[in-house]
Design a protein around this motif. Sequence first.
Motif, PDB file in Angstrom:
ATOM      1  N   ALA A   1      30.710  22.264  52.132  1.00 55.56           N
ATOM      2  CA  ALA A   1      31.294  23.067  51.055  1.00 55.56           C
ATOM      3  C   ALA A   1      32.206  24.153  51.617  1.00 55.56           C
ATOM      4  CB  ALA A   1      30.177  23.685  50.222  1.00 55.56           C
ATOM      5  N   ALA A   2      31.776  24.780  52.699  1.00 55.79           N
ATOM      6  CA  ALA A   2      32.607  25.820  53.322  1.00 55.79           C
ATOM      7  C   ALA A   2      33.929  25.231  53.789  1.00 55.79           C
ATOM      8  CB  ALA A   2      31.856  26.460  54.495  1.00 55.79           C
ATOM      9  N   MET A   3      33.877  24.024  54.329  1.00 53.76           N
ATOM     10  CA  MET A   3      35.106  23.385  54.832  1.00 53.76           C
ATOM     11  C   MET A   3      36.028  22.988  53.673  1.00 53.76           C
ATOM     12  SD  MET A   3      34.542  22.423  58.439  1.00 53.76           S
ATOM     13  CE  MET A   3      35.021  20.730  58.542  1.00 53.76           C
ATOM     14  N   ILE A   4      35.467  22.651  52.536  1.00 53.39           N
ATOM     15  CA  ILE A   4      36.300  22.359  51.362  1.00 53.39           C
ATOM     16  C   ILE A   4      36.932  23.647  50.831  1.00 53.39           C
ATOM     17  CG2 ILE A   4      36.234  21.610  48.934  1.00 53.39           C
ATOM     18  CD1 ILE A   4      33.998  19.619  49.760  1.00 53.39           C
ATOM     19  N   GLY A   5      36.132  24.708  50.810  1.00 55.27           N
ATOM     20  CA  GLY A   5      36.583  25.923  50.143  1.00 55.27           C
ATOM     21  C   GLY A   5      37.477  26.821  50.967  1.00 55.27           C
ATOM     22  N   GLY A   6      37.232  26.910  52.291  1.00 56.98           N
ATOM     23  CA  GLY A   6      38.045  27.866  53.023  1.00 56.98           C
ATOM     24  C   GLY A   6      37.896  27.847  54.535  1.00 56.98           C
ATOM     25  N   ALA A   7      36.791  27.319  55.061  1.00 59.89           N
ATOM     26  CA  ALA A   7      36.619  27.297  56.516  1.00 59.89           C
ATOM     27  C   ALA A   7      37.494  26.194  57.108  1.00 59.89           C
ATOM     28  CB  ALA A   7      35.158  27.059  56.871  1.00 59.89           C
ATOM     29  N   ASP A   8      38.092  26.492  58.262  1.00 55.14           N
ATOM     30  CA  ASP A   8      38.872  25.454  58.944  1.00 55.14           C
ATOM     31  C   ASP A   8      37.962  24.534  59.736  1.00 55.14           C
ATOM     32  OD1 ASP A   8      41.799  26.329  58.516  1.00 55.14           O
ATOM     33  OD2 ASP A   8      40.756  28.166  59.058  1.00 55.14           O
TER      34      ASP A   8
ATOM     35  N   GLN B   1      27.172  23.439  46.359  1.00 58.13           N
ATOM     36  CA  GLN B   1      28.441  23.293  47.084  1.00 58.13           C
ATOM     37  C   GLN B   1      29.568  24.069  46.396  1.00 58.13           C
ATOM     38  OE1 GLN B   1      29.737  19.837  49.185  1.00 58.13           O
ATOM     39  NE2 GLN B   1      27.717  18.903  49.292  1.00 58.13           N
ATOM     40  N   THR B   2      29.544  24.129  45.069  1.00 61.00           N
ATOM     41  CA  THR B   2      30.577  24.911  44.367  1.00 61.00           C
ATOM     42  C   THR B   2      30.425  26.401  44.677  1.00 61.00           C
ATOM     43  OG1 THR B   2      30.744  23.230  42.638  1.00 61.00           O
ATOM     44  CG2 THR B   2      31.536  25.434  42.074  1.00 61.00           C
ATOM     45  N   LEU B   3      29.192  26.856  44.719  1.00 65.49           N
ATOM     46  CA  LEU B   3      28.928  28.262  45.069  1.00 65.49           C
ATOM     47  C   LEU B   3      29.506  28.615  46.440  1.00 65.49           C
ATOM     48  CD1 LEU B   3      27.095  30.798  44.200  1.00 65.49           C
ATOM     49  CD2 LEU B   3      25.435  29.850  45.816  1.00 65.49           C
ATOM     50  N   ILE B   4      29.273  27.733  47.408  1.00 66.61           N
ATOM     51  CA  ILE B   4      29.681  28.024  48.788  1.00 66.61           C
ATOM     52  C   ILE B   4      31.187  27.818  48.980  1.00 66.61           C
ATOM     53  CG2 ILE B   4      29.318  27.425  51.226  1.00 66.61           C
ATOM     54  CD1 ILE B   4      26.956  28.876  49.631  1.00 66.61           C
ATOM     55  N   ALA B   5      31.732  26.787  48.360  1.00 71.39           N
ATOM     56  CA  ALA B   5      33.189  26.585  48.462  1.00 71.39           C
ATOM     57  C   ALA B   5      33.916  27.797  47.881  1.00 71.39           C
ATOM     58  CB  ALA B   5      33.593  25.303  47.736  1.00 71.39           C
ATOM     59  N   THR B   6      33.357  28.353  46.816  1.00 73.13           N
ATOM     60  CA  THR B   6      33.960  29.528  46.177  1.00 73.13           C
ATOM     61  C   THR B   6      33.917  30.737  47.112  1.00 73.13           C
ATOM     62  OG1 THR B   6      33.302  28.676  44.024  1.00 73.13           O
ATOM     63  CG2 THR B   6      33.769  31.040  44.161  1.00 73.13           C
ATOM     64  N   LYS B   7      32.758  30.955  47.720  1.00 69.64           N
ATOM     65  CA  LYS B   7      32.626  32.084  48.657  1.00 69.64           C
ATOM     66  C   LYS B   7      33.594  31.908  49.834  1.00 69.64           C
ATOM     67  CE  LYS B   7      29.933  35.772  49.636  1.00 69.64           C
ATOM     68  NZ  LYS B   7      29.739  36.876  48.689  1.00 69.64           N
ATOM     69  N   ALA B   8      33.693  30.681  50.324  1.00 64.60           N
ATOM     70  CA  ALA B   8      34.574  30.423  51.469  1.00 64.60           C
ATOM     71  C   ALA B   8      36.027  30.704  51.104  1.00 64.60           C
ATOM     72  CB  ALA B   8      34.408  28.977  51.944  1.00 64.60           C
ATOM     73  N   ALA B   9      36.419  30.322  49.891  1.00 62.86           N
ATOM     74  CA  ALA B   9      37.800  30.563  49.456  1.00 62.86           C
ATOM     75  C   ALA B   9      38.085  32.057  49.409  1.00 62.86           C
ATOM     76  CB  ALA B   9      38.030  29.928  48.089  1.00 62.86           C
ATOM     77  N   ARG B  10      37.106  32.825  48.968  1.00 59.18           N
ATOM     78  CA  ARG B  10      37.283  34.274  48.870  1.00 59.18           C
ATOM     79  C   ARG B  10      37.405  34.920  50.254  1.00 59.18           C
ATOM     80  NH1 ARG B  10      36.036  36.865  44.366  1.00 59.18           N
ATOM     81  NH2 ARG B  10      34.802  38.500  45.343  1.00 59.18           N
ATOM     82  N   VAL B  11      36.562  34.479  51.185  1.00 58.00           N
ATOM     83  CA  VAL B  11      36.637  35.045  52.538  1.00 58.00           C
ATOM     84  C   VAL B  11      38.000  34.714  53.157  1.00 58.00           C
ATOM     85  CG1 VAL B  11      35.611  35.063  54.838  1.00 58.00           C
ATOM     86  CG2 VAL B  11      34.124  34.880  52.830  1.00 58.00           C
ATOM     87  N   ARG B  12      38.448  33.493  52.949  1.00 56.89           N
ATOM     88  CA  ARG B  12      39.743  33.079  53.500  1.00 56.89           C
ATOM     89  C   ARG B  12      40.881  33.910  52.911  1.00 56.89           C
ATOM     90  NH1 ARG B  12      43.125  28.677  51.757  1.00 56.89           N
ATOM     91  NH2 ARG B  12      44.525  27.982  53.418  1.00 56.89           N
TER      92      ARG B  12
ATOM     93  N   LYS C   1      42.748  36.140  41.125  1.00 53.25           N
ATOM     94  CA  LYS C   1      42.241  35.980  42.492  1.00 53.25           C
ATOM     95  C   LYS C   1      41.753  37.283  43.098  1.00 53.25           C
ATOM     96  CE  LYS C   1      46.031  33.666  43.653  1.00 53.25           C
ATOM     97  NZ  LYS C   1      47.027  32.864  44.410  1.00 53.25           N
ATOM     98  N   ARG C   2      41.934  38.374  42.391  1.00 54.99           N
ATOM     99  CA  ARG C   2      41.509  39.680  42.896  1.00 54.99           C
ATOM    100  C   ARG C   2      40.035  39.630  43.313  1.00 54.99           C
ATOM    101  NH1 ARG C   2      44.061  42.971  38.678  1.00 54.99           N
ATOM    102  NH2 ARG C   2      42.161  42.545  37.516  1.00 54.99           N
ATOM    103  N   LEU C   3      39.698  40.230  44.458  1.00 54.98           N
ATOM    104  CA  LEU C   3      38.307  40.157  44.950  1.00 54.98           C
ATOM    105  C   LEU C   3      37.360  40.964  44.076  1.00 54.98           C
ATOM    106  CD1 LEU C   3      38.628  40.508  48.841  1.00 54.98           C
ATOM    107  CD2 LEU C   3      38.247  38.427  47.512  1.00 54.98           C
ATOM    108  N   VAL C   4      37.858  42.052  43.517  1.00 51.92           N
ATOM    109  CA  VAL C   4      37.021  42.957  42.728  1.00 51.92           C
ATOM    110  C   VAL C   4      37.591  43.025  41.321  1.00 51.92           C
ATOM    111  CG1 VAL C   4      36.203  45.341  42.514  1.00 51.92           C
ATOM    112  CG2 VAL C   4      36.456  44.317  44.784  1.00 51.92           C
ATOM    113  N   ASN C   5      36.713  42.942  40.332  1.00 54.15           N
ATOM    114  CA  ASN C   5      37.127  43.098  38.945  1.00 54.15           C
ATOM    115  C   ASN C   5      38.329  42.214  38.583  1.00 54.15           C
ATOM    116  OD1 ASN C   5      37.008  44.183  36.395  1.00 54.15           O
ATOM    117  ND2 ASN C   5      38.222  45.986  36.897  1.00 54.15           N
ATOM    118  N   PRO C   6      38.219  40.923  38.781  1.00 53.49           N
ATOM    119  CA  PRO C   6      39.367  40.044  38.522  1.00 53.49           C
ATOM    120  C   PRO C   6      39.695  39.946  37.033  1.00 53.49           C
ATOM    121  CG  PRO C   6      37.409  38.748  38.964  1.00 53.49           C
ATOM    122  CD  PRO C   6      37.042  40.171  39.259  1.00 53.49           C
ATOM    123  N   HIS C   7      40.929  39.596  36.772  1.00 57.61           N
ATOM    124  CA  HIS C   7      41.369  39.283  35.416  1.00 57.61           C
ATOM    125  C   HIS C   7      40.629  38.026  34.942  1.00 57.61           C
ATOM    126  CE1 HIS C   7      44.165  39.023  32.087  1.00 57.61           C
ATOM    127  NE2 HIS C   7      44.313  37.736  32.357  1.00 57.61           N
TER     128      HIS C   7
END
Lengths: 516, 516
Positions: free
Chosen positions: A189-196, A151-162, A485-491
């Motif tokens: 998990a998607a609904m927690i992370g970023g899906a409406d 669920q952490t993996l998917i919530a994270t992906k959802a947050a990034r897509v959002r 929060k950068r999508l690529v090469n984050p700090h």
Amino acid sequence: MNASQRKLAEGVLYTDMYELTMAQLYFRMGMHEMNAHFEHFFRNYPDYGSHQAGYCINAGLEWFADWVEEACFGDAEIECLRNQKQRSGKPMFDDDFLGWLRQQCLRDHFTIQAVPEGRVVHPNVPLTVVQGPLALAQIMESSLLNRINFQTLIATKAARVREAGCRRMMIEFGLRRAQDRGGNAGTRAAMIGGADFSSNTGISYALGYPAKGTHAHSMVQAFMALGEGELAAFRAYSEVFPDDCLLLVDTINTLESGVPNAIKVFEELKKKGHKPLGIRLDSGDLAHLSIQAARMLNAAGFEDTVILLSNQLDEMVVWQIVSQIRDEARKYGLDPDHLINRLAYGVGTRLVTSRGQGALDGVYKLTALEKNQEWIPAIKVSETPEKIINPGFKNVWRIYNGLNHATADLMGMQDEDPDQMDPLELRHPSDREIRRTISRKDIDHIEPLLTDIIKDGRMVYEHPGIDEMRQVRDQDLDRLDSGVKRLVNPHIYHVSLTPRLWQLKRELVEKRGQIR
Amino acid sequence: MNASQRKLAEGVLYTDMYELTMAQLYFRMGMHEMNAHFEHFFRNYPDYGSHQAGYCINAGLEWFADWVEEACFGDAEIECLRNQKQRSGKPMFDDDFLGWLRQQCLRDHFTIQAVPEGRVVHPNVPLTVVQGPLALAQIMESSLLNRINFQTLIATKAARVREAGCRRMMIEFGLRRAQDRGGNAGTRAAMIGGADFSSNTGISYALGYPAKGTHAHSMVQAFMALGEGELAAFRAYSEVFPDDCLLLVDTINTLESGVPNAIKVFEELKKKGHKPLGIRLDSGDLAHLSIQAARMLNAAGFEDTVILLSNQLDEMVVWQIVSQIRDEARKYGLDPDHLINRLAYGVGTRLVTSRGQGALDGVYKLTALEKNQEWIPAIKVSETPEKIINPGFKNVWRIYNGLNHATADLMGMQDEDPDQMDPLELRHPSDREIRRTISRKDIDHIEPLLTDIIKDGRMVYEHPGIDEMRQVRDQDLDRLDSGVKRLVNPHIYHVSLTPRLWQLKRELVEKRGQIR
């Protein structure tokens, strides 16, 4: 599989066999009821290849807690274990051990602390801390990792897509590509992370949300097979769902057939006093088609309709679509922001499988054992310094700077209080040369991250609803530096140790080098 | 989530919302009980990036059938649908539709044919063929794809890892990185495709197998925290499991501590008349460590012990380990084949997440509708010729050549019989220039691939056990050209159409171009 087999396979025996063989060993050595301290943490942010996460969104705790509530050794479980044999044919588990195990319910024995769901979290920080009898704490490992890693993996992906989609409407569509019943956990998990919302009907309702969806290509195909066309299919749909009319326009040809037919139907709806919802694009160059479809819809007076995009979306594809629209919309006489704001995203396969990195490397490690009322720190050394665990019974805090941005997570000993330290010294977990000092006046506040979930066998935590988790998530995201929060090469966010914990770790590593 | 919420979320409403909105539309149009023909197939073999599958292993059918058996619209399901609203606040679903849906059980209405589990399968070939009322057939889509896509994906990955590891013992270890309860489906699929056993305790028992596992690093850590060493931990393990003693040797240092300590314990076991099982290597250069550990074990007289490897294994890593041993073992005085034959593999994360390609692109398409007792073929055109579906009520056969190797899968019309065709003409599904002709004398036999599962609402198929599926799998693998089984850049197996089906497809594509 019948219902009782399924119950067995999803209960306390939803665990790896070695947890049980170790439990018997501890029983035999008289160690099974020793108080043990295990920590769950992940070692690395997901690395998707061409892009990488700089934070994760914690999720899965409630469903793990639900499992703990029901994880008991009853007759069926004991029968399963009694049937396990060694190569010699002798039983793997002895009667005295099974007698002890019988009627044990995991929950009765534990104190569990955890970081709440929805929170931004970072590597090596304990997210779930389990304290209880060694043998049973071991049995808990597999299910804990299974629930929370995913669920952490998917919530994270959802947050990034959002974030990539400028926080516009996002609907989870992944059920058909998820792992069997794991699909429901993916939706949550998607609904927690970023899906409406989600298309997954039953679980959406159980979680308190409406499910979303309109129609598939097959509906247009069915009308066509019967000698009617796309227009007839759209018209039928608009009659049945006049207030929620969103039409999939790419069954034949998006710009030559789908959009013109949708516009005809929208005009009919408008005459009847209904407001059409929009269109869905599911193939082709989605940025280009969005622009062209928007021009056609605008010219017909439907500027407010939604354009829902789907088809193998992830954070990079969405980012690319948004960027291309920003670059090109004006050439076609469109305001790019207006178009971006009317977009919505249906995100399926690449969300629920976390495309590019299909697993979070969460682990569950013994960090301390109680002997004669004293906690003895445990360590696992490794030839890779980053993989040496942080030992002992610890606490963890988040440090906010003068901008009220999270600037570091800090691990220290249970009895330390960073509020009393000035300056605050942060040590790198493995590199002895790296340290950072923060003066108290540059700190806005320090926040403990762990919350009591189960205390001495009693569930003391009321799990928040998903709306509340989303508020927590957005508050945490707003307090992160944009570089993180950068999508690529984050700090890289700082995760640090107090000097005392750092010192303990050094001593243990050196000492362990001598014991074989 | 409580038990009734979970039941709702895993029953017939384990489906996408658009299946239900379409169902209501069909109801309103009087089309809901039209007999429809849907086909499930996948479009492409998994492409893992640097390597690609040239075949898949079919899996997931039994668990899909289990779901169908229980998928009914009861009060709770209707209540959920009654609560879905349009934007206007009006109900999404009307009482007459819900009245029809109430008490419908999916199974009662269907005839389902499928390719059995364990069989080698290829793209575009119908693997599950569903015939029944249009509205209910649509509702079945999401769950069918969810079950079968995932298990086929994992069974395929498992078969590849097993081939790479020269068919030596393989144990599935992926529970902790699987998608919540989907972990059990992952275990099952792995056991169908290539794993001999799993660490996942409950589901192994339910499937009729013992679970496998020994101990974790944490056991050694616990002994160390208490002031004892690795040797004490190993000795304790050997006393509790004298006939199944397999020791994890990398907690401290594999070659300097773990293997020497394991050998001491093995010698003690031998004196007591027990046969030690082996060691497990879980970090470092597994090929190099296997060679060095084997030398040490051999020198001590333990040539027959197993060396179990784990840590982020997949088919490429296993292939690399085997290749390196073939190249290097002799330099160290070892017979490479002897070493390769004593290896076993614990395969976890990369197996259950199908590393490199986390989803199979299986789809479910309407291919025919019955009107006035005649089947009307349905088609979906696409700008990508490969994505145009093969229309109509079809049949599918596998052609075996003179070597009794499978040389092509052939799709044709329901009333065709390829046994009567000489020569057999095979048309490429999308490229009109490609065709192949096989003379009847070069054909060993022609085998129909589909079997009846449900016939007119009655389950007529007895699902085989996993042992039987494995026999089918090995028989199919043995009848594949080795080029098709290549791990990297495999030869493309032929999937073809009969001339009559090819002609129908052309006509429909041309005709559809004219209807809007």
